[in-house]
Design an enzyme around this catalytic site. Structure first.
Site, PDB file in Angstrom:
ATOM      1  N   GLU A 161     -33.309 -46.473  23.593  1.00 26.73           N
ATOM      2  CA  GLU A 161     -34.748 -46.358  23.815  1.00 26.73           C
ATOM      3  C   GLU A 161     -35.227 -44.905  23.796  1.00 26.73           C
ATOM      4  OE1 GLU A 161     -37.864 -47.609  27.353  1.00 26.73           O
ATOM      5  OE2 GLU A 161     -36.060 -48.804  27.036  1.00 26.73           O
ATOM      6  N   ASP A 162     -34.384 -43.988  24.294  1.00 24.27           N
ATOM      7  CA  ASP A 162     -34.862 -42.618  24.527  1.00 24.27           C
ATOM      8  C   ASP A 162     -34.169 -41.531  23.705  1.00 24.27           C
ATOM      9  OD1 ASP A 162     -36.602 -43.628  26.413  1.00 24.27           O
ATOM     10  OD2 ASP A 162     -35.262 -43.258  28.098  1.00 24.27           O
TER      11      ASP A 162
END
Length: 624
Positions: free
Chosen positions: A88-89
């Site tokens: 996600e990051d």
């Protein structure tokens, strides 16, 4: 440079804590894989920092610590906890995770990774809930990682702005804390509830925290004495137990205050006393609990009706204990929980504690089935509300007359009970007996109620059943039945309530729908003067539809008058009376009777039959 070195030391120390915890439970090869997952996460998150200014990797380490220590999960789940934010990051993909750590770890990481979309079915938050809950259809471990992630976020929420605090706390209170409760994770649920309450309502939280601490100090001496008396009594009887007093947390106290309408000083059972016994070989947990209960009630007076036996009838989340209320020597009833060491452990670990436990397995299977069904029924809206209403309530145990257990949410009704036993029973339910007493199908049930359902081939679901039902299953089946009914050709004016056979006129609205009115309806007259072009002719003929009506009867009182009226309506005209009200003044009887007819001509025939009864002077329709 000193700050970097300091963080490097903290990161190493906290990661080693996870490795030390897991070293006692996994193989050397799995421990090596856990270390590799941490190292990969540390490398991927290296440039990132949290809102607090700390290196981001401290968050995945904290999540992995919760998963390893507090939830006691296995190697792949701990690895996924370290890696849960990588996709996600950071630039790395789920395929990178799969290539390095295998399909299972990649699956878990994929489930907890928020998917970026241009448009969302309901909202970003709800779509994330849906994605996460869908994982239960395959494996419940992803939910545990997400709960650990949320728990650490809540523990560090003070670094966020007030608006973000409210958003995250609201999600937690509405979704994550009840989810933890339903998974039997009592400690996680309690901490999430209280952290949410603390950030949503800081003043109320602080006030309750102050009141609880003040009460703890004020009651300490006599509660210590109560604990000593229990210990001495049980040790004399040969039991080896631990005894302690637990105060309820601010959120639990706040909820009870609102439920019972009490202020803090008048709220009962702000704390409870827990007795924990060791399991003895050859003696069942229930026998041990009952022996302890027997010894205690020889020493202390027991409150009548104060027992809750959650050993024989666990809550649906698996919680077990034996609750009793005893009168302490200082003259106050005290709530006492008698639990085995296993029960206490299971209360903390919930569904993680023993995957083979029947009640947990049944609940997870039920969770999966209902989630699939809700997903089919709720492609566009209402998904999360339906999930919440289905699972996120404290449950009650009810019984059929033959002793079959039926677990329902609090505030469930006879209808929920009937539909839980089967849709055909629910659809034909007419009335019930609850603990032997006659009851409406909309009656609310309580824990321990014995419910017997009585059916009628002519009975069928009614629109107001939707408001009475609580469970997803009952609401769904009632809704499906109502949708299957033939839709009325026209909407009826709510002011004049026309029925077939009366002189009516229709008005077409902007959506093309037609509303019919009596021709003398004031609203129809006004519409005709302003929107005459929307008038349409309608053919409003009787069909199977029944229309509620109310008539008023005036008669001279005499012997048998009431019997003759009921006989005429029920036996000769075969009408079901919905309501009847009678009043007699100076030998003049006024009755109001409600029933349903197919049309105006049928109503006229009924009124003529009633007018012919001896003593009846006037019969007229009352506009509803």
């Amino acid at each position: 440079m000193e700050q970097t070195t300091s963080y490097d030391s903290i990161i190493k120390q906290r990661a080693e804590r996870v490795f030390d915890c897991m070293s006692h439970r996994v193989s050397a090869d799995d421990l090596r894989r856990i270390r590799e997952a941490f190292e990969f996460a540390a490398m991927a998150h290296a440039p990132q920092k949290r809102k607090t200014g700390e290196p981001y990797i401290l968050h995945p380490i904290a999540v992995a610590t919760i998963v390893a220590e507090e939830l006691m999960m296995e190697a792949n789940v701990v690895m996924a906890a370290f890696l849960h934010d990588v996709v996600e990051d950071t630039p790395y993909t789920i395929e990178d995770i799969r290539e390095r750590f295998g399909d299972d770890v990649a699956f878990l990481v994929d489930v907890v990774t928020k998917k970026k979309k241009n448009t969302y079915v309901e909202s970003k938050q709800v779509d994330n809930y849906r994605q996460m809950l869908n994982s239960v259809q395959y494996d419940i471990r992803a939910l545990l990682i997400k709960l650990a992630d949320r728990l650490h976020n809540m523990r560090t929420l003070s670094s966020m702005p007030a608006d973000n605090q409210m958003k995250i706390a609201g999600e937690t209170d509405y979704f994550y804390a009840p989810l933890a409760n339903r998974l039997g994770l009592y400690n996680v649920k309690t901490e999430l509830e209280n952290l949410s309450f603390r950030f949503r309502c800081p003043h109320e939280y602080s006030e309750l925290e102050y009141l609880i601490e003040g009460d703890r100090k004020a009651q300490k001496a006599r509660l210590d004495k109560f604990v000593e008396e229990i210990l001495a009594t049980l040790e004399t009887a040969g039991f080896s137990v631990s005894v302690h007093v637990d105060y309820r947390h601010p959120y639990s106290v706040w909820r009870k205050m609102h439920k019972y309408g009490d202020d803090f000083n008048h709220l009962k059972y702000r704390h409870f006393t827990e007795i924990v016994y060791r399991n003895e070989p050859g003696v069942s947990e229930k026998d041990m609990a009952l022996r302890i209960y027997s010894v205690l009630t020889d020493r202390f007076r027991e409150k009548p009706g104060g027992i809750s036996n959650y050993i024989d009838t666990p809550k649906e989340n698996g919680y077990q204990s034996f609750h009793v209320k005893l009168l302490a020597d200082f003259g106050r009833w005290q709530e006492v929980h008698i639990s085995s060491e296993r029960m206490v452990l299971n209360s903390r670990l919930g569904c993680v504690a023993d995957r083979s436990e029947d009640s947990i397995v049944r609940w997870i299977d039920k969770f999966r089935f209902i989630l699939k069904d809700i997903a089919k029924q709720s492609q566009s809206s209402g998904y999360i509300d339906k999930v919440v209403s289905s699972f996120y309530n404290d449950d009650i145990m009810t019984f059929t007359p033959r002793g079959r257990e039926v677990v329902l949410p609090q505030k469930a009704t006879v209808l929920d009970f009937a539909y839980e036993l089967g849709t055909p029973l629910g659809e034909k339910a007419k009335y019930a007996r609850v603990n032997g007493f006659l009851a409406s199908v909309k009656s609310q049930l309580r824990r321990g109620d014995v419910v017997e359902i009585f059916t009628d081939p002519e009975a069928h679901p009614k629109p107001d059943w939707l408001d009475a039902a609580v469970t997803y299953k009952a609401k769904k089946e009632i809704g499906n039945y109502l949708k299957s009914l033939k839709k009325p050709r026209y909407d009826r004016c709510p002011e004049c309530n026309p029925m077939p056979g009366e002189e009516v006129i229709g008005f077409r609205n902007d959506d093309g729908e037609i509303t019919i009115h009596k021709r003398d309806c004031p609203l129809a007259i006004r519409l005709a003067s302003q929107h005459g072009d929307s008038i349409v002719s309608v053919n409003f003929e009787p069909d199977d539809t029944l229309y509620p009506v109310e008539i008023q009867i005036k008669a001279v009182d005499r012997y048998h008058l009431f019997v003759d009226l009921v006989d005429c309506i029920s036996n000769k005209l075969h009408l079901a009376i919905d309501a009847i009200n009678t009043e007699t003044t100076d030998n003049i009887v006024t009755l109001r009777i409600s029933f349903a007819v197919h049309g105006f001509e049928e109503l006229q025939t009924i009124m003529q039959h009633i007018s012919a009864i001896e003593g009846v002077d006037e019969v007229k329709r009352i506009c509803l």
